[in-house]
Scaffold this active site. Sequence first.
Site, PDB file in Angstrom:
ATOM      1  CD  GLU A   1       7.318  93.809 -29.886  1.00  0.00           C
ATOM      2  OE1 GLU A   1       6.907  92.660 -30.094  1.00  0.00           O
ATOM      3  OE2 GLU A   1       6.593  94.737 -29.493  1.00  0.00           O
TER       4      GLU A   1
HETATM    5  C1  FAD Z   1      12.445  99.758 -22.369  1.00  0.00           C
HETATM    6  C2  FAD Z   1      11.629  98.502 -22.349  1.00  0.00           C
HETATM    7  C3  FAD Z   1      10.363  98.515 -22.910  1.00  0.00           C
HETATM    8  C4  FAD Z   1       9.570  97.375 -22.865  1.00  0.00           C
HETATM    9  N1  FAD Z   1       8.276  97.429 -23.317  1.00  0.00           N
HETATM   10  C5  FAD Z   1       7.440  96.380 -23.083  1.00  0.00           C
HETATM   11  C6  FAD Z   1       6.047  96.490 -23.333  1.00  0.00           C
HETATM   12  O1  FAD Z   1       5.551  97.511 -23.806  1.00  0.00           O
HETATM   13  N2  FAD Z   1       5.246  95.440 -23.023  1.00  0.00           N
HETATM   14  C7  FAD Z   1       5.748  94.293 -22.486  1.00  0.00           C
HETATM   15  O2  FAD Z   1       4.967  93.389 -22.199  1.00  0.00           O
HETATM   16  N3  FAD Z   1       7.078  94.151 -22.237  1.00  0.00           N
HETATM   17  C8  FAD Z   1       7.932  95.163 -22.513  1.00  0.00           C
HETATM   18  N4  FAD Z   1       9.270  95.053 -22.235  1.00  0.00           N
HETATM   19  C9  FAD Z   1       9.779  93.812 -21.703  1.00  0.00           C
HETATM   20  C10 FAD Z   1      10.649  93.047 -22.707  1.00  0.00           C
HETATM   21  O3  FAD Z   1       9.855  92.509 -23.728  1.00  0.00           O
HETATM   22  C11 FAD Z   1      11.424  91.992 -21.904  1.00  0.00           C
HETATM   23  O4  FAD Z   1      12.408  92.678 -21.172  1.00  0.00           O
HETATM   24  C12 FAD Z   1      12.029  90.925 -22.781  1.00  0.00           C
HETATM   25  O5  FAD Z   1      11.025  90.106 -23.301  1.00  0.00           O
HETATM   26  C13 FAD Z   1      13.037  90.064 -22.023  1.00  0.00           C
HETATM   27  O6  FAD Z   1      12.530  89.605 -20.812  1.00  0.00           O
HETATM   28  P1  FAD Z   1      13.384  89.781 -19.482  1.00  0.00           P
HETATM   29  O7  FAD Z   1      13.778  91.198 -19.382  1.00  0.00           O
HETATM   30  O8  FAD Z   1      12.631  89.194 -18.362  1.00  0.00           O
HETATM   31  O9  FAD Z   1      14.703  88.952 -19.731  1.00  0.00           O
HETATM   32  P2  FAD Z   1      14.878  87.383 -19.543  1.00  0.00           P
HETATM   33  O10 FAD Z   1      13.739  86.663 -20.149  1.00  0.00           O
HETATM   34  O11 FAD Z   1      15.208  87.112 -18.133  1.00  0.00           O
HETATM   35  O12 FAD Z   1      16.160  87.112 -20.431  1.00  0.00           O
HETATM   36  C14 FAD Z   1      17.496  87.383 -19.991  1.00  0.00           C
HETATM   37  C15 FAD Z   1      18.470  86.771 -21.002  1.00  0.00           C
HETATM   38  O13 FAD Z   1      18.280  85.355 -21.065  1.00  0.00           O
HETATM   39  C16 FAD Z   1      17.993  84.958 -22.383  1.00  0.00           C
HETATM   40  N5  FAD Z   1      17.018  83.873 -22.365  1.00  0.00           N
HETATM   41  C17 FAD Z   1      15.874  83.803 -21.632  1.00  0.00           C
HETATM   42  N6  FAD Z   1      15.234  82.665 -21.901  1.00  0.00           N
HETATM   43  C18 FAD Z   1      15.951  82.002 -22.829  1.00  0.00           C
HETATM   44  C19 FAD Z   1      15.806  80.761 -23.514  1.00  0.00           C
HETATM   45  N7  FAD Z   1      14.751  79.967 -23.328  1.00  0.00           N
HETATM   46  N8  FAD Z   1      16.773  80.396 -24.377  1.00  0.00           N
HETATM   47  C20 FAD Z   1      17.827  81.192 -24.613  1.00  0.00           C
HETATM   48  N9  FAD Z   1      18.018  82.368 -23.997  1.00  0.00           N
HETATM   49  C21 FAD Z   1      17.090  82.775 -23.124  1.00  0.00           C
HETATM   50  C22 FAD Z   1      17.470  86.181 -23.090  1.00  0.00           C
HETATM   51  O14 FAD Z   1      17.653  86.106 -24.481  1.00  0.00           O
HETATM   52  C23 FAD Z   1      18.274  87.284 -22.425  1.00  0.00           C
HETATM   53  O15 FAD Z   1      19.501  87.399 -23.064  1.00  0.00           O
HETATM   54  C24 FAD Z   1      10.089  96.176 -22.297  1.00  0.00           C
HETATM   55  C25 FAD Z   1      11.385  96.165 -21.763  1.00  0.00           C
HETATM   56  C26 FAD Z   1      12.137  97.307 -21.760  1.00  0.00           C
HETATM   57  C27 FAD Z   1      13.491  97.278 -21.112  1.00  0.00           C
END
Ligand code: FAD
Length: 620
Positions: free
Chosen positions: A440
């Site tokens: 989220e």
């Molecule tokens: C158990 C689980 C359930 C989930 N359920 C859903 C779901 O139902 N539907 C759905 O669509 N998604 C879902 N997700 C996905 C989840 O919303 C994403 O994992 C999350 O948005 C982060 O994206 P990412 O994993 O690609 O991390 P990244 O975006 O790669 O982020 C990695 C790190 O970099 C930081 N970061 C990235 N960009 C920036 C920025 N611009 N400025 C500062 N810091 C930054 C982040 O804060 C984080 O610390 C789920 C994930 C998990 C693990």
Amino acid sequence: MGLIVDRRDQHFVLFEMLGIQELFQTEKYKEFSQETFEMLLEMAQKISEEEVLPRYMEGDREGAKFVDGAVQAPRCFHDLQKIMVEGGWFTMSAPVEAGGQGLPYIIEKAVQEHYIFNMAYFMYSGGGVGAAQLIEKYGTEDQKNKYMLKMFSCEWCGTMVLTEPEAGSDVGALTTKAVRQPDGSFRIYGSKIFISGGDHDLVTNIIHPVLARIEGDPSGTAGISIFLVPKYLVNDDGSLGRRNDYSIMGVEHKMGLKGNATCAMSFGDNGECYAELLGEERQGMKIMFNMMNEERINMGLQGTGTASVAYLHALNYAKERVQGKGLRDMGNPDAASVPIIKHADVRRMLLWMKSHVEGMRALVYLCAYAIDRKNSFEGEEAEKWHGIMELLVPITKAFCTDMGFRVTEQAIQCYGGYGFCQDYPVEQFMRDLKIGSIYEGTNGIQSLDLVGRKLGQRKGKDFMNFLGEMNATITRYRDVPSLSGIAKEVQNAVNLLGEMGMYFVRCGKEGKFMVPIGNAYPFLMLMGTVSMAWLLFWQAGIADEKLGAIYREKGIDTSDGKQVRNFLKEHREAAFYHGKLFGAEYYISHVLPEIDARAKAIRSENLAFMNIVDEGFASV
Ligand SMILES: Cc1cc2nc3c(=O)[nH]c(=O)nc-3n(C[C@H](O)[C@H](O)[C@H](O)COP(=O)(O)OP(=O)(O)OC[C@H]3O[C@@H](n4cnc5c(N)ncnc54)[C@H](O)[C@@H]3O)c2cc1C
């Protein structure tokens, strides 16, 4: 003792602090009464203790299974689903016309606090109701009849399908494509990952709201639309048609939430993935964001609810676990051992947990109640509370998930070695809650939302209104002799928060953008800590009045410490208010001072994390 939520504290926040009784004066909620709400909360407690908690560890151990391209939810979730759906536990605030109960949002949150710790289960149907709300707001009549009613009734479930391998925090980078068909429908092509409840066998159909870009639409978030993609197409007579063209590629192996299937999905491998546009084209992000406030309050609730169950388990354990001698008998090996709740360090941990849980509960409920105020009142007051809610949502989400996680960690500490083992549920509380800071919108993204958008929204009016609310509470209670000391501390903290807000504005004007951007998270935690101190101080003000009234009524001489102690052992109401006073005193004296260190660090304008070259992080 309840092991999930302190019902007395819920009552306190809802009716003694926030005064949600004022809702019964409004046209929208005039049919309800305090008794109805109390009864509901009592039933929620019962069902959660008798049905949800006993299946918690079982769901984790069995986990969601991926078999022959489909997901099997843990077996124990199947009968739980029957019980929860029959009881209408997922449709509290859904409109009556849609088969819901039309309850205020705040009551839905208070009810959900009882079972949200079992998020692995809750997300299956909770996600479906969230998706149904999207259709209620943006769907056509046909979509409402075809999908929404069955989703609200939990006959079918739903999901939220945003994330892709290269588009996590940066949703605008998504590449999933929608191709227009002559009949007005679309075909979807692309891959999504991490989709909670992406597939399972608890229901017969799943409706996926999927973010995708219509061919030819602009890149970035502006070009995103949202589509409904059913697992099984729905015929005109409501019966199920062909299986839609998407497949489940696998289920993640995760540290927590093991009972919930987090799916990788591939859409349109055979060019036949049927989809219907929801709302208007290129409005996908706006539509999703409309649900965001509520979803993020839900995350704050997950943090609070899990912290609550962890705290109450630790408290229960501390009363039962006998270990070591009391302070006075340290030198006497023959003295009887005492329950660990008698040890100072354990008491410190317990009060740290209690004050955090109760402050977070107040924060989440305040935010939820602001939504009801906006929906049921009119004019400036409604607008003011909507603004404060918008401001507080990123804090509620990030602060409560991060501090909730730390409460679960402290709960493990109270259990000692047993807490680290799987015989008790506390290690699972921690594993299950970690995700709260990630999904989220990560907590890093929440802090950027707070600092980059919310602080300055409506030219800073919402921030000023919020400071005004805090100052009004301090004014109300600062002359109460027993509270004047902590009143001063809270006043200093509110002043500091105001100064830090102005300081960030100055940084922006002077071109020092990296100071607020790089310190967005410490600032969010600072603001969260001040908000908690304010809420706990407010509670102390009420508790002081009520406790004083009880003492007077019972003729207790408050200068006689022994008499007071004996009285409190017998009188649960008085003990509750007494506990409130000490919870606030502890938080304000021991936790609130952390903001001075945070402020000092931020104002140092030290940007070591930006100045260090990437290669400097490690020399390998
Ligand atoms: C158990 C689980 C359930 C989930 N359920 C859903 C779901 O139902 N539907 C759905 O669509 N998604 C879902 N997700 C996905 C989840 O919303 C994403 O994992 C999350 O948005 C982060 O994206 P990412 O994993 O690609 O991390 P990244 O975006 O790669 O982020 C990695 C790190 O970099 C930081 N970061 C990235 N960009 C920036 C920025 N611009 N400025 C500062 N810091 C930054 C982040 O804060 C984080 O610390 C789920 C994930 C998990 C693990």
